[in-house]
Design an enzyme around this catalytic site. Structure first.
Site, short mmCIF file in Angstrom:
data_model
loop_
_atom_site.label_atom_id
_atom_site.label_comp_id
_atom_site.label_asym_id
_atom_site.label_seq_id
_atom_site.Cartn_x
_atom_site.Cartn_y
_atom_site.Cartn_z
N ASP A 68 0.60 -0.56 0.34
CA ASP A 68 -0.25 -0.16 0.00
C ASP A 68 0.98 1.12 0.46
O ASP A 68 1.76 1.26 -0.04
CB ASP A 68 -0.75 0.34 1.51
CG ASP A 68 0.48 -0.09 2.20
OD1 ASP A 68 0.71 -0.56 2.60
OD2 ASP A 68 -0.51 -0.94 3.10
N ASN A 136 -7.13 -2.49 14.22
CA ASN A 136 -8.31 -2.78 14.16
C ASN A 136 -8.64 -4.15 13.36
O ASN A 136 -9.53 -4.51 12.84
CB ASN A 136 -9.28 -2.10 13.66
CG ASN A 136 -9.12 -1.54 12.42
OD1 ASN A 136 -7.57 -1.82 12.21
ND2 ASN A 136 -9.10 -0.24 11.76
N HIS A 138 -7.23 -4.72 10.31
CA HIS A 138 -6.75 -3.96 8.87
C HIS A 138 -5.51 -5.39 8.76
O HIS A 138 -5.03 -5.20 9.15
CB HIS A 138 -6.79 -3.09 8.74
CG HIS A 138 -5.59 -1.88 9.22
ND1 HIS A 138 -5.90 -0.36 9.28
CD2 HIS A 138 -4.71 -2.31 9.20
CE1 HIS A 138 -4.44 -0.24 9.29
NE2 HIS A 138 -3.66 -1.09 9.97
N GLU A 143 -9.87 -1.43 5.97
CA GLU A 143 -10.40 -1.53 6.98
C GLU A 143 -11.52 -2.27 7.28
O GLU A 143 -12.29 -2.74 6.77
CB GLU A 143 -10.36 0.01 7.05
CG GLU A 143 -9.66 1.37 6.80
CD GLU A 143 -8.47 1.22 8.49
OE1 GLU A 143 -8.31 -0.07 8.61
OE2 GLU A 143 -8.24 2.38 8.15
P1 PGA Z 1 2.29 -1.72 12.92
O1 PGA Z 1 0.94 -1.47 11.51
O2 PGA Z 1 3.13 -2.77 12.51
O3 PGA Z 1 3.29 0.25 13.00
O4 PGA Z 1 1.59 -1.84 14.41
C1 PGA Z 1 0.24 -2.39 11.35
C2 PGA Z 1 -0.10 -2.63 10.30
O5 PGA Z 1 -0.96 -1.36 10.36
O6 PGA Z 1 -0.49 -3.12 9.47
#
Ligand code: PGA
Length: 246
Positions: A68, A136, A138, A143
């Site tokens: 992404d 959450n 995702h 999302e």
């Molecule tokens: P993080 O993010 O590794 O910074 O916790 C993971 C994500 O949002 O996929």
């Protein structure tokens, strides 16, 4: 089907995944890797850099595609995922940057999403797709919601994601509110999917992923249960918090 690996520590999780990637690259030097950003994989990328510098792995024929990219910031912006990948990995290993792809954040967003979609399949799907997971649930920027998307698209980021990512920006208002992301079908198309998670903020998301066989769009990671070769690597602290006993 999910294979859960519980390690002693976050560092051990990163070593486990770095080893998987090194083994794959050694067996298939021209493999394709799907890569992820966020805080979680950073120490794992450091281990790949160390292995490359020690002559244990050669990235010269590897191709990569990232999950992404934020919309509205250029690849030169220090919070763009292109910049993240360059500074946390690509600039320090012997990969040919022409063989690395991170979606474009600027310009025609729909065209950029279509380009990402094409890159997911160009030359074949990823041999290994690395993933983190949002608080959450995702994966990439798909999302938690009533509906998910199969293909690459523009996603409006949720408040939970914006809050979680605000730590990387000077002000919360600077966090982009939309992103280009691979869709769920793009992620599930990879031959093998490897998700690393650490930290108690991920407890609910990981519980939904490893403690039942339910699949819900409100925890997008649960769709990985339909993948024939998905590995979830968590440390003991997180495994204990979700009540995972093995
Ligand atoms: P993080 O993010 O590794 O910074 O916790 C993971 C994500 O949002 O996929």
């Amino acid at each position: 089907m999910i294979q859960v690996v519980v390690t002693e520590s976050y560092d051990a999780s990163c070593a486990y995944v770095a080893d998987m990637i090194c083994k794959l690259v050694n067996e298939k030097p021209a493999c394709k890797l799907g890569l992820a950003t966020g805080g979680t994989p950073v120490p794992m990328y450091k281990k790949l850099i160390e292995a490359n510098k020690a002559g244990k792995v050669d990235f010269s024929a590897v191709h990569t595609v990232n999950l992404d990219e934020y919309c509205g910031i250029p690849g030169t912006h220090d919070q763009s995922y292109r910049y993240f990948m360059d500074t946390n990995l690509f600039d320090h290993i012997n990969i040919d940057k022409a063989n690395t792809y991170v979606a474009q954040g600027m310009g025609d967003a729909e065209a950029n999403a279509a380009e990402l979609e094409a890159k997911v399949y160009e030359g074949g799907v990823a041999d290994l797709q690395l993933l983190g997971i949002g608080n959450n649930g995702h994966i990439a920027f798909n999302e938690a919601s009533d509906t998910l998307h199969a293909t690459a698209h523009i996603e409006k980021l949720t408040e939970s994601t914006i809050n979680a990512n605000a730590r990387f920006f000077e002000r919360k208002e600077d966090v982009p509110t939309t992103a280009i992301t691979m869709g769920m079908g793009d992620i599930l198309a990879a031959k093998c999917v490897v998700l690393i998670a650490t930290g108690l903020a991920k407890t609910d998301a990981i519980r939904g992923l490893v403690m039942s066989d339910e699949i819900t769009t409100h925890n997008p990671s649960t769709m990985l249960k339909m993948h024939p070769n998905a590995v979830v690597v968590i440390d003991k602290e997180l495994a204990d918090a979700v009540g995972y006993k093995g």
